[in-house]
Design a protein around this motif. Structure first.
Motif, PDB file in Angstrom:
ATOM      1  N   GLY A 179       0.828  -1.202   0.000  1.00 36.83           N
ATOM      2  CA  GLY A 179       0.000   0.000   0.000  1.00 36.83           C
ATOM      3  C   GLY A 179       0.860   1.248   0.000  1.00 36.83           C
ATOM      4  N   ALA A 180       0.532   2.185  -0.860  1.00 41.65           N
ATOM      5  CA  ALA A 180       1.356   3.391  -1.008  1.00 41.65           C
ATOM      6  C   ALA A 180       1.359   4.253   0.243  1.00 41.65           C
ATOM      7  CB  ALA A 180       0.858   4.212  -2.200  1.00 41.65           C
ATOM      8  N   ASN A 181       0.356   4.076   1.114  1.00 46.14           N
ATOM      9  CA  ASN A 181       0.262   4.903   2.312  1.00 46.14           C
ATOM     10  C   ASN A 181       0.928   4.263   3.529  1.00 46.14           C
ATOM     11  OD1 ASN A 181      -1.432   7.051   1.181  1.00 46.14           O
ATOM     12  ND2 ASN A 181      -3.015   5.468   1.056  1.00 46.14           N
ATOM     13  N   LEU A 182       1.544   3.088   3.349  1.00 48.66           N
ATOM     14  CA  LEU A 182       2.143   2.379   4.479  1.00 48.66           C
ATOM     15  C   LEU A 182       3.596   2.801   4.693  1.00 48.66           C
ATOM     16  CD1 LEU A 182       0.751  -1.230   3.947  1.00 48.66           C
ATOM     17  CD2 LEU A 182      -0.134   0.578   5.438  1.00 48.66           C
ATOM     18  N   VAL A 183       3.911   3.148   5.925  1.00 45.13           N
ATOM     19  CA  VAL A 183       5.270   3.549   6.309  1.00 45.13           C
ATOM     20  C   VAL A 183       5.820   2.519   7.293  1.00 45.13           C
ATOM     21  CG1 VAL A 183       6.671   5.307   7.455  1.00 45.13           C
ATOM     22  CG2 VAL A 183       4.725   5.990   6.010  1.00 45.13           C
ATOM     23  N   PRO A 184       6.986   1.930   7.032  1.00 44.52           N
ATOM     24  CA  PRO A 184       7.539   0.931   7.957  1.00 44.52           C
ATOM     25  C   PRO A 184       8.098   1.570   9.217  1.00 44.52           C
ATOM     26  CG  PRO A 184       9.067   1.342   6.153  1.00 44.52           C
ATOM     27  CD  PRO A 184       7.819   2.119   5.832  1.00 44.52           C
ATOM     28  N   LEU A 185       7.649   1.082  10.358  1.00 44.33           N
ATOM     29  CA  LEU A 185       8.210   1.482  11.647  1.00 44.33           C
ATOM     30  C   LEU A 185       9.179   0.435  12.155  1.00 44.33           C
ATOM     31  CD1 LEU A 185       4.925   2.670  13.432  1.00 44.33           C
ATOM     32  CD2 LEU A 185       6.492   4.025  12.014  1.00 44.33           C
ATOM     33  N   LEU A 186       8.844  -0.824  11.892  1.00 44.35           N
ATOM     34  CA  LEU A 186       9.639  -1.953  12.377  1.00 44.35           C
ATOM     35  C   LEU A 186       9.510  -3.100  11.383  1.00 44.35           C
ATOM     36  CD1 LEU A 186      11.159  -3.520  14.630  1.00 44.35           C
ATOM     37  CD2 LEU A 186       8.923  -4.039  15.615  1.00 44.35           C
ATOM     38  N   GLY A 187      10.632  -3.615  10.940  1.00 47.87           N
ATOM     39  CA  GLY A 187      10.625  -4.763  10.041  1.00 47.87           C
ATOM     40  C   GLY A 187      11.531  -5.858  10.573  1.00 47.87           C
ATOM     41  N   ILE A 188      11.040  -7.081  10.586  1.00 44.52           N
ATOM     42  CA  ILE A 188      11.835  -8.218  11.048  1.00 44.52           C
ATOM     43  C   ILE A 188      12.061  -9.174   9.879  1.00 44.52           C
ATOM     44  CG2 ILE A 188      11.944 -10.186  12.610  1.00 44.52           C
ATOM     45  CD1 ILE A 188      10.273  -8.622  14.598  1.00 44.52           C
ATOM     46  N   ASP A 189      13.304  -9.429   9.609  1.00 49.49           N
ATOM     47  CA  ASP A 189      13.710 -10.320   8.524  1.00 49.49           C
ATOM     48  C   ASP A 189      13.476 -11.764   8.952  1.00 49.49           C
ATOM     49  OD1 ASP A 189      14.980 -11.662   6.478  1.00 49.49           O
ATOM     50  OD2 ASP A 189      16.822 -10.476   6.556  1.00 49.49           O
ATOM     51  N   VAL A 190      12.652 -12.491   8.210  1.00 52.00           N
ATOM     52  CA  VAL A 190      12.435 -13.902   8.531  1.00 52.00           C
ATOM     53  C   VAL A 190      12.984 -14.830   7.440  1.00 52.00           C
ATOM     54  CG1 VAL A 190      10.507 -13.519  10.093  1.00 52.00           C
ATOM     55  CG2 VAL A 190      10.042 -13.825   7.672  1.00 52.00           C
ATOM     56  N   TRP A 191      13.921 -14.311   6.645  1.00 53.47           N
ATOM     57  CA  TRP A 191      14.701 -15.195   5.788  1.00 53.47           C
ATOM     58  C   TRP A 191      15.584 -16.067   6.678  1.00 53.47           C
ATOM     59  CZ3 TRP A 191      16.104 -15.087   0.287  1.00 53.47           C
ATOM     60  CH2 TRP A 191      15.243 -14.293  -0.479  1.00 53.47           C
ATOM     61  N   GLU A 192      15.875 -17.278   6.254  1.00 49.71           N
ATOM     62  CA  GLU A 192      16.705 -18.166   7.071  1.00 49.71           C
ATOM     63  C   GLU A 192      18.097 -17.599   7.328  1.00 49.71           C
ATOM     64  OE1 GLU A 192      16.803 -22.147   5.554  1.00 49.71           O
ATOM     65  OE2 GLU A 192      14.963 -22.690   6.613  1.00 49.71           O
ATOM     66  N   HIS A 193      18.615 -16.793   6.402  1.00 49.69           N
ATOM     67  CA  HIS A 193      19.963 -16.268   6.623  1.00 49.69           C
ATOM     68  C   HIS A 193      20.021 -15.334   7.833  1.00 49.69           C
ATOM     69  CE1 HIS A 193      18.700 -12.962   3.569  1.00 49.69           C
ATOM     70  NE2 HIS A 193      18.810 -12.354   4.738  1.00 49.69           N
ATOM     71  N   ALA A 194      18.865 -14.868   8.311  1.00 50.61           N
ATOM     72  CA  ALA A 194      18.821 -13.973   9.462  1.00 50.61           C
ATOM     73  C   ALA A 194      18.948 -14.704  10.791  1.00 50.61           C
ATOM     74  CB  ALA A 194      17.524 -13.163   9.451  1.00 50.61           C
ATOM     75  N   TYR A 195      18.773 -16.035  10.774  1.00 53.03           N
ATOM     76  CA  TYR A 195      18.742 -16.737  12.058  1.00 53.03           C
ATOM     77  C   TYR A 195      19.259 -18.178  12.039  1.00 53.03           C
ATOM     78  CZ  TYR A 195      14.400 -18.750  10.139  1.00 53.03           C
ATOM     79  OH  TYR A 195      13.471 -19.386   9.338  1.00 53.03           O
ATOM     80  N   TYR A 196      19.428 -18.791  10.878  1.00 51.18           N
ATOM     81  CA  TYR A 196      19.627 -20.240  10.828  1.00 51.18           C
ATOM     82  C   TYR A 196      20.888 -20.704  11.549  1.00 51.18           C
ATOM     83  CZ  TYR A 196      19.335 -25.015   9.145  1.00 51.18           C
ATOM     84  OH  TYR A 196      19.241 -26.378   9.099  1.00 51.18           O
ATOM     85  N   LEU A 197      21.988 -19.993  11.442  1.00 53.86           N
ATOM     86  CA  LEU A 197      23.231 -20.421  12.088  1.00 53.86           C
ATOM     87  C   LEU A 197      23.077 -20.545  13.601  1.00 53.86           C
ATOM     88  CD1 LEU A 197      25.988 -18.362  10.213  1.00 53.86           C
ATOM     89  CD2 LEU A 197      25.605 -20.833  10.124  1.00 53.86           C
TER      90      LEU A 197
END
Length: 230
Positions: A179-197
């Motif tokens: 949505g063009a009106n959405l502004v990110p305040l907080l984003g959490i990466d849930v790709w495996e490279h963010a946590y798998y190790l």
């Protein structure tokens, strides 16, 4: 000493945008972190942070810059077919850079306020729209854990409706794609490279622990700035 040196280096580059050639084409460089790689432990290991920042984020930047240069060349030749083919690479890699640049700012060491709950405007808005901070965290964690494949879970501000929202995006799509009106305040990466190790395939444990180093001060600053313009 080797491990300390490994985790204390913050970045490979210092600026975020540079001009690539005399035609004025703008390309990106890897942004600095405001903390050392090991500063978020034990919530996120220094090894993960270094690989995530230096390798994964850098790869998005490298591939985005390459695609932009190819697009510039195609447009100069009037090659519409190639220009169209490049759009997916630009979206994916440009989105990867945008999302990660936000993600690094959404994190901060515990000693610098990581995990401290939001107060004032954002805290009140969270209570209004979700009932409590705990309820918001449960919702974000549930949606992040349920997201199939790779992607992101977001807390955003809908500037048109003037309310907070929780959204997920697939792959490296930025929140604005929802949505063009959405502004990110907080984003959490849930790709495996963010946590798998560190967390293997147990994404819920990663989502549970990341709140210990969330930078609510930054999210609050964005919320207040964007709310005043809504």
């Amino acid at each position: 000493m080797a491990a300390r040196a490994l985790f204390s280096r913050k970045t490979l580059a210092s600026s975020s945008i540079i001009a690539s050639h005399s035609r004025g084409l703008q390309t990106f460089t890897l942004p600095d972190l405001s903390y050392d790689y090991g500063a978020l432990e034990p919530a996120i290991s220094g090894e993960i942070m270094q690989l995530h920042h230096q390798k994964h984020h850098q790869t998005y930047i490298t591939n985005y810059n390459k695609a932009i240069e190819q697009l510039d060349l195609a447009l100069s030749k009037g090659d519409a077919s190639t220009a169209v083919k490049l759009q997916s690479a630009i979206k994916f890699n440009g989105g990867g850079h945008i999302n990660h640049s936000i993600f690094w700012k959404n994190l901060t060491p515990v000693r610098e306020g990581g995990g401290e709950p939001p107060h004032e405007s954002l805290g009140w808005a969270i209570d209004t729209h979700f009932g409590s901070l705990e309820a918001l965290i449960q919702k974000v964690n549930a949606e992040g854990a349920a997201l199939q494949g790779s992607g992101w879970v977001w807390l955003g501000l809908d500037k048109e409706l003037k309310r907070l929202v929780v959204e997920t995006t697939g792959n490296q799509d930025p929140l604005v794609t929802k949505g063009a009106n959405l502004v990110p305040l907080l984003g959490i990466d849930v790709w495996e490279h963010a946590y798998y190790l560190q967390y293997k395939n147990v994404r819920p444990d990663y989502l549970k622990n990341i709140w210990k180093v969330i930078n609510w001060k930054y999210a609050s600053e964005v919320y207040e700035a964007e709310s005043s313009q809504a």
